[in-house]
Enzyme design. Structure first.
Site, short mmCIF file in Angstrom:
data_model
loop_
_atom_site.label_atom_id
_atom_site.label_comp_id
_atom_site.label_asym_id
_atom_site.label_seq_id
_atom_site.Cartn_x
_atom_site.Cartn_y
_atom_site.Cartn_z
N GLY A 1 -0.70 -4.06 -4.92
CA GLY A 1 -0.57 -4.52 -3.55
C GLY A 1 -1.22 -3.57 -2.55
O GLY A 1 -1.69 -2.49 -2.91
N ARG B 1 -1.91 0.78 1.50
CA ARG B 1 -2.30 1.43 2.77
C ARG B 1 -3.18 0.49 3.59
O ARG B 1 -4.06 0.94 4.33
CB ARG B 1 -3.05 2.71 2.48
N LYS C 1 -7.62 -0.89 6.68
CA LYS C 1 -7.41 0.00 5.52
C LYS C 1 -7.16 1.41 6.06
O LYS C 1 -7.93 1.89 6.90
CB LYS C 1 -8.65 -0.03 4.64
N ASP D 1 0.19 8.22 0.65
CA ASP D 1 0.55 8.50 2.05
C ASP D 1 0.15 7.37 2.99
O ASP D 1 0.41 7.43 4.19
CB ASP D 1 -0.10 9.82 2.50
N GLY D 2 -0.51 6.35 2.46
CA GLY D 2 -0.87 5.21 3.29
C GLY D 2 -2.08 5.44 4.18
O GLY D 2 -2.47 4.58 4.96
N ARG E 1 -7.80 -11.84 -5.01
CA ARG E 1 -8.36 -11.07 -6.12
C ARG E 1 -7.90 -11.68 -7.45
O ARG E 1 -6.93 -12.44 -7.47
CB ARG E 1 -7.82 -9.63 -6.05
N ASP F 1 -7.95 -5.89 -9.76
CA ASP F 1 -7.53 -5.99 -8.35
C ASP F 1 -8.69 -5.75 -7.39
O ASP F 1 -8.55 -5.92 -6.19
CB ASP F 1 -6.39 -5.01 -8.06
N ASN F 2 -9.84 -5.35 -7.92
CA ASN F 2 -11.00 -5.13 -7.06
C ASN F 2 -12.07 -6.19 -7.26
O ASN F 2 -13.21 -6.01 -6.85
CB ASN F 2 -11.59 -3.73 -7.31
N ASP G 1 -13.91 -3.50 -1.90
CA ASP G 1 -13.27 -2.23 -2.26
C ASP G 1 -14.27 -1.20 -2.79
O ASP G 1 -14.26 -0.83 -3.96
CB ASP G 1 -12.14 -2.46 -3.28
P1 AMP Z 1 -8.09 1.26 -4.84
O1 AMP Z 1 -8.40 2.29 -5.87
O2 AMP Z 1 -8.50 1.62 -3.44
O3 AMP Z 1 -8.52 -0.11 -5.22
O4 AMP Z 1 -6.48 1.24 -4.74
C1 AMP Z 1 -5.63 0.98 -5.83
C2 AMP Z 1 -4.20 0.87 -5.36
O5 AMP Z 1 -3.71 2.10 -4.83
C3 AMP Z 1 -3.97 -0.16 -4.26
O6 AMP Z 1 -2.72 -0.74 -4.48
C4 AMP Z 1 -3.98 0.70 -3.01
O7 AMP Z 1 -3.28 0.09 -1.95
C5 AMP Z 1 -3.27 1.95 -3.50
N1 AMP Z 1 -3.62 3.15 -2.72
C6 AMP Z 1 -4.77 3.86 -2.77
N2 AMP Z 1 -4.72 4.93 -1.95
C7 AMP Z 1 -3.52 4.90 -1.34
C8 AMP Z 1 -2.84 5.73 -0.37
N3 AMP Z 1 -3.42 6.82 0.14
N4 AMP Z 1 -1.59 5.37 0.00
C9 AMP Z 1 -0.98 4.29 -0.51
N5 AMP Z 1 -1.54 3.48 -1.42
C10 AMP Z 1 -2.79 3.78 -1.84
MG MG Z 2 -8.58 -1.89 -4.44
#
Ligand code: AMP
Ligand code: MG
Length: 485
Positions: free
Chosen positions: A92, A95, A115, A127-128, A185, A254-255, A264
């Site tokens: 999900g 962030r 984002k 940390d979001g 996705r 998910d991407n 992404d």
């Molecule tokens: P991504 O690698 O960007 O496709 O992210 C994979 C998952 O990790 C997704 O669910 C993102 O929302 C979560 N995510 C990545 N970085 C953060 C962050 N700094 N804080 C919270 N969730 C994160």
């Molecule tokens: Mg992603």
């Protein structure tokens, strides 16, 4: 049912409304000192927004998530996903937020998404937040892809937050506002399929069909046809990546979108010298998402999508499995078609010649020839500027070029001109991206703006930009990119 947000944007919420089980209402974390770093004026205009108004404090507050105008209901979207092959049932938007949907000047529904907008119920340990560098990377790569004619999400803006975020060092924070055909996705389908509510996948599939593949609704088996359409758009997309030397870097389910847009951009990068084993991501130790593996991974991901659709494809499980297996195996043929016709166009040929292409790639590989430079050098070759200097052992190239020339249409100047329409001079070169992101992180956005300008016109050679067409000097060493930053 849509809402007007002052005079800035008009947002609808079809996703939140029609698929309530697949998101959580949420609002962005307030940021102390929002400052607009980049704005995509062309895109703002395409969306029917006034770029000047978006630059005003109210506009920037909207783009960073600080202002939630009346009637706007942001949500964090739920999805699952296979990450490096391992299934994670609940990922999900950790962030990110879907602010809502816009209808653009051409009547297309497009998501407006933030984002780096703070922790959500999906944040797990994160940390979001997001740092300036990675958000600007997503900006420049999306613009490059768009300019290259490849379906992609695009950045509308990057707003610095005035906060520091803790990574290996403290870094300036930012929020990216991006626009995509949708954020549906493969992982969204996986989440729905595992939710325990069998009706949810059907509702999601109906929504996705209406939004992205409406003709499928007319087919005898709409869900099978929908699946086939997604396979088709993804085969086409990944072929386009391969034709341009792009490595996505984190092709988790998910991407990967249902719309067929690239999305992404994390540890992605463009390859310099041709090598199927090219990997940039620091965490991709096994090379799962290497350049040459991308078509196979896309097909594997699509098989995961197929699994979620089985109950919709046929009540009889065996029949459903057979139909889905047939569909996913068509990926190979579709991909081959898109890729070979694309290669033929790059080479100025009317029809693909598989052996000629294969021999060329073997040559580029063994002699470590820059993938982007090669195709421009080849069109210049037709205009009297021999391309053999790119090769350490040019005799092998001479033999290949003779075979190639024998197949070319007669009007060589027209061939060269057509090749230059599809083979870029400028792609975001890794050392250039790094230099621009480092400068921006240190407060100087000028190199980044210049880079965006360069890659926004990739097919037109411009005087003074010679350096942007060069691969990284060997002194830069191997290029490494980082995930989740
Ligand atoms: P991504 O690698 O960007 O496709 O992210 C994979 C998952 O990790 C997704 O669910 C993102 O929302 C979560 N995510 C990545 N970085 C953060 C962050 N700094 N804080 C919270 N969730 C994160
Ligand atoms: Mg992603």
């Amino acid at each position: 049912m849509s809402v007007v947000v002052g005079s800035l944007l008009e947002l609808d919420h079809s996703y939140a409304r029609e698929l309530p089980g697949l998101s959580v209402p949420w609002t962005a974390a307030l940021v102390p000192a929002p400052a607009l770093l980049m704005q995509n004026e062309e895109l703002a205009t395409e969306l029917g927004a006034d770029p000047e108004a978006l630059r005003e404090p109210d506009g920037v507050a909207l783009l960073v998530g600080n202002a939630v105008p009346d009637g706007v209901r942001p949500v964090a979207q739920a999805y699952a996903g296979h990450q490096f092959g391992g299934y994670v049932p609940r990922l999900g938007d950790g962030r990110a937020l879907l602010l809502g949907e816009l209808i653009d000047g051409r009547g297309r529904r497009r998501d407006l998404h933030l984002k780096g907008s703070g922790r959500t119920p999906f944040a797990r340990g994160g940390d979001g937040k997001a740092a300036v560098g990675p958000m600007l990377r997503e900006y420049v790569i999306g613009e490059a892809m768009h300019a290259l004619g490849i379906p992609t999400s695009r950045a509308l803006a990057v707003v610095a937050t005035g906060e520091q975020v803790a990574r290996e060092t403290m870094l300036p924070g930012a929020v990216l506002a991006r626009v995509a055909a949708s954020h549906l996705r493969i992982g969204t389908f996986q989440y729905a399929a595992n939710s325990g509510d069998p009706a949810l996948v059907r509702t999601l599939a109906d929504y996705a069909i209406a939004r992205h593949h409406p003709d499928a609704a007319e087919a005898q088996n709409p869900y099978l046809e929908f699946y086939q359409r997604v396979i088709d758009v993804q085969a086409s997309l990944v072929a386009r990546w391969m034709l341009i030397g792009f490595v996505h870097g984190v092709m988790n389910t998910d991407n990967m979108t249902i719309s067929g847009e690239s999305i992404d951009y994390g540890p992605c990068a463009f390859m310099d010298h041709f090598d199927p084993a090219t990997v940039f991501s620091s965490i991709d130790h096994g090379g799962r998402y290497a350049y040459g593996n991308q078509p196979g991974i896309a097909q594997w991901n699509l098989a995961q999508l197929g699994e979620t659709l089985l109950p919709l494809i046929d009540e009889n499980t065996d029949a459903a499995v057979e139909a889905a297996a047939d569909a996913v195996s068509s990926f190979a043929e579709l991909y081959e078609h898109y890729w070979t016709t694309g290669m033929a166009t790059k080479l100025g040929l009317d029809t693909p010649d598989r052996l000629l292409i294969q021999d060329l790639l073997a040559l580029l590989h063994t002699q470590r020839v820059d993938f982007t430079q090669f195709f421009r050098a080849l069109s210049s070759h037709l205009r009297g500027h021999p391309a053999r200097s790119l090769f350490t052992e040019p005799e092998a190239f001479d033999a290949w070029v003779a075979r190639w020339q024998a197949l070319l249409p007669r009007d060589r100047d027209a061939v060269a001109a057509a090749m230059n329409q599809v083979n870029p001079v400028y792609v975001p070169r890794n050392h250039r991206v790094e230099e621009a992101l480092t400068a921006a992180t240190n407060g100087d956005i000028a190199p980044f703006r210049r880079l965006v300008d360069v890659i926004s016109h990739p097919f037109t050679q411009r005087p003074g930009l010679e350096d942007y067409a060069q691969p990284a000097p060997t002194s830069c060493g191997p290029y490494v990119t980082y995930c989740g930053t």
